[in-house]
Enzyme design. Sequence first.
Site, PDB file in Angstrom:
ATOM      1  N   LEU A 113     -12.604   0.538  23.725  1.00 24.11           N
ATOM      2  CA  LEU A 113     -12.842  -0.898  23.496  1.00 24.11           C
ATOM      3  C   LEU A 113     -13.920  -1.131  22.435  1.00 24.11           C
ATOM      4  O   LEU A 113     -14.804  -1.950  22.614  1.00 24.11           O
ATOM      5  CB  LEU A 113     -13.209  -1.596  24.816  1.00 24.11           C
ATOM      6  CG  LEU A 113     -12.149  -1.473  25.924  1.00 24.11           C
ATOM      7  CD1 LEU A 113     -12.687  -2.012  27.236  1.00 24.11           C
ATOM      8  CD2 LEU A 113     -10.874  -2.204  25.526  1.00 24.11           C
ATOM      9  N   HIS A 114     -13.779  -0.423  21.316  1.00 20.35           N
ATOM     10  CA  HIS A 114     -14.730  -0.568  20.218  1.00 20.35           C
ATOM     11  C   HIS A 114     -14.034  -0.892  18.893  1.00 20.35           C
ATOM     12  O   HIS A 114     -14.330  -0.269  17.865  1.00 20.35           O
ATOM     13  CB  HIS A 114     -15.547   0.721  20.058  1.00 20.35           C
ATOM     14  CG  HIS A 114     -16.278   1.121  21.292  1.00 20.35           C
ATOM     15  ND1 HIS A 114     -16.634   2.435  21.567  1.00 20.35           N
ATOM     16  CD2 HIS A 114     -16.726   0.396  22.354  1.00 20.35           C
ATOM     17  CE1 HIS A 114     -17.269   2.493  22.719  1.00 20.35           C
ATOM     18  NE2 HIS A 114     -17.323   1.260  23.226  1.00 20.35           N
ATOM     19  N   PRO A 115     -13.120  -1.868  18.843  1.00 26.80           N
ATOM     20  CA  PRO A 115     -12.457  -2.188  17.569  1.00 26.80           C
ATOM     21  C   PRO A 115     -13.440  -2.820  16.597  1.00 26.80           C
ATOM     22  O   PRO A 115     -14.306  -3.612  16.981  1.00 26.80           O
ATOM     23  CB  PRO A 115     -11.361  -3.174  17.992  1.00 26.80           C
ATOM     24  CG  PRO A 115     -11.918  -3.847  19.213  1.00 26.80           C
ATOM     25  CD  PRO A 115     -12.685  -2.766  19.933  1.00 26.80           C
ATOM     26  N   ASP A 150     -11.532   2.331  15.699  1.00 27.40           N
ATOM     27  CA  ASP A 150     -11.786   2.235  17.144  1.00 27.40           C
ATOM     28  C   ASP A 150     -12.151   3.618  17.661  1.00 27.40           C
ATOM     29  O   ASP A 150     -12.078   4.615  16.929  1.00 27.40           O
ATOM     30  CB  ASP A 150     -10.538   1.699  17.860  1.00 27.40           C
ATOM     31  CG  ASP A 150     -10.763   1.386  19.337  1.00 27.40           C
ATOM     32  OD1 ASP A 150     -11.911   1.034  19.704  1.00 27.40           O
ATOM     33  OD2 ASP A 150      -9.817   1.513  20.129  1.00 27.40           O
ATOM     34  N   HIS A 151     -12.549   3.685  18.921  1.00 29.84           N
ATOM     35  CA  HIS A 151     -12.742   4.939  19.640  1.00 29.84           C
ATOM     36  C   HIS A 151     -11.668   5.056  20.709  1.00 29.84           C
ATOM     37  O   HIS A 151     -11.494   4.154  21.526  1.00 29.84           O
ATOM     38  CB  HIS A 151     -14.113   4.975  20.321  1.00 29.84           C
ATOM     39  CG  HIS A 151     -15.266   5.040  19.369  1.00 29.84           C
ATOM     40  ND1 HIS A 151     -16.483   4.448  19.635  1.00 29.84           N
ATOM     41  CD2 HIS A 151     -15.395   5.644  18.156  1.00 29.84           C
ATOM     42  CE1 HIS A 151     -17.313   4.678  18.628  1.00 29.84           C
ATOM     43  NE2 HIS A 151     -16.670   5.392  17.722  1.00 29.84           N
TER      44      HIS A 151
END
Length: 587
Positions: free
Chosen positions: A490-492, A316-317
């Site tokens: 919100l980049h899983p 993630d980020h």
Amino acid sequence: MGSAAIASPCGSWTASIRRVPQRFDVVIVGGGSAGSVLAHRLSEDPGTSVLVLEAGRPDWRFDVFLHMPAALTFPIGSPFYDWRYASEPEPFMGGRRVAHARGKVLGGSSSINGMIFQRGNPLDYERWAAEPGMATWGYAHCLPYFKRMETALDAAPDDPWRGHEGPLVLERGPATNPLFGAFFDAVREAGYHLTPDVNGYRQEGFAPFDRNIRRGRRLSASTAYLKPAMRRRNVEVRTSVLVSAITFDGRRATGVEYLAGPSRHHVEAGEVILCGGSFNTPQLLQLSGVGPAALLSGLGIRSVVDAPGVGDNLQDHLEVYVQYASRQPVSMQPALKTWKRPWIGAQWLFLRRGPGATNHFEGGGFARSNDDVAYPNLMFHFLPLAIRYDGSAPAADHGYQVHVGPMYSDARGSVQIRSTDPLVHPAIRFNYLSTEQDRREWPEAIRVARSILNQAAFEPFNGGELSPGSGVESDAEILAWVARDAETALHPCATARMGTAPGAVVDPTTMRVHGTEGLRVVDASVFPFVTNANIYAPVMMVAEKAADLIRGDTPLAPEPLPFYRLGDSLEPPRVVPPTAAPRSVEA
């Protein structure tokens, strides 16, 4: 409809299961970003019947919170729009649980995200291609699919790096607020470059951003892909239905079971394609007997395929907001005032203009925090206001901020079911800030942000740092603040990664789950590594390419266009646009 016992890894259900009399060639689990693309592309063949099962609700056209770009803060955290996942207590963040919004609606997270369209760096895909079995996922192989899906309104018609006829119409953020002017001047004063297009030849640099907005409205994957497909007779979409298990005959997937209200249903399928995202896809695989055998046996689930990589490799980020007060009344902060909402809403509703028509993320860029990285490891989003995703704002009449964080952390987490009940969220662990690389790059990121925001170009506006503030200076203080304050971008991704190495879950040439038949995965979970930017565009690219692989079409010919590497000319070389590869199925 009759009832019967259905074989499932979780046991047999009788009587309560209603048999649906139809059999579909393809059942797509998830009507989000990737599922919308696949429904559109696979149903282009009128002889292929497609069923989309979406656990969320319809994205009604009149829903202002979904379609007004500036309303993006309202759906996040609302149980009406958001599945509201949360991590397990993060051990390197003081035991905090980090909230993770996921779209609970057709279009999935593309219906509630920030509408930022970033391909990532070409070297991201070279990194993918270096993994065992992934040779056909290099930048030259991915570029034709990025181009096929987009209509880049602000790119030159002969720009060979950009697409001009795809369903995703992209506009460039105007970035006309004077704070954007100060930001772009400041990055040059800090020693960085502007770039004409972060999705073109040179990602590295700063520029206005492409965004998924068309005529003042959000352009979600549902609007661009799924709604046109739903006009076809061979497509059916069912909403508010939660798929609870994949049914198998041996190792061949034969259909799915799903919950609709109090009833369980079963539908047969020639192919089952999981598009539930990086949390739901591994959860459903594990519930269905495809996953780590030890985990499944502990919950009484019969193992269909022992696949230890399912739910592993989570990436993630993480990001923070570096916020400043503005001395001049030029920010968008007044638009946050409640009493202004009726006027802003009316402007947007009748004219598609005004503060409601922007996503605010109109510009930013990509930079390196140290000399060791091969390509930018920091992404910046600049906003001409100070606000968090939940809509809260600091006590300042006017402000501005950058979102910043390391883009390819080497922290790895996991997604594991904790119950056989599909309504129980899995245990999600990210292990944020757990690595030496994290602890090095986070202080670097904050110092780069401060170096930009304190340049002379900001002097007329700079009213002082609001967050983290002057008391946060040392590496230890920065890391402690990040642990307290950081949120997910919100980049899983990457929990069912493509490849042929041990731990890989999905065959990169067919999108089939290793060890199974009739079962494929197409969503962010198949990434081997997170890209160095927002992941919506890569998800859509993967789905576009996967559609060709699933249909058995010859993939689009690779386009080996040059791209910027450190030391190259900042200006793109002259390139003769390649001849467009013929499509075997009319779009």
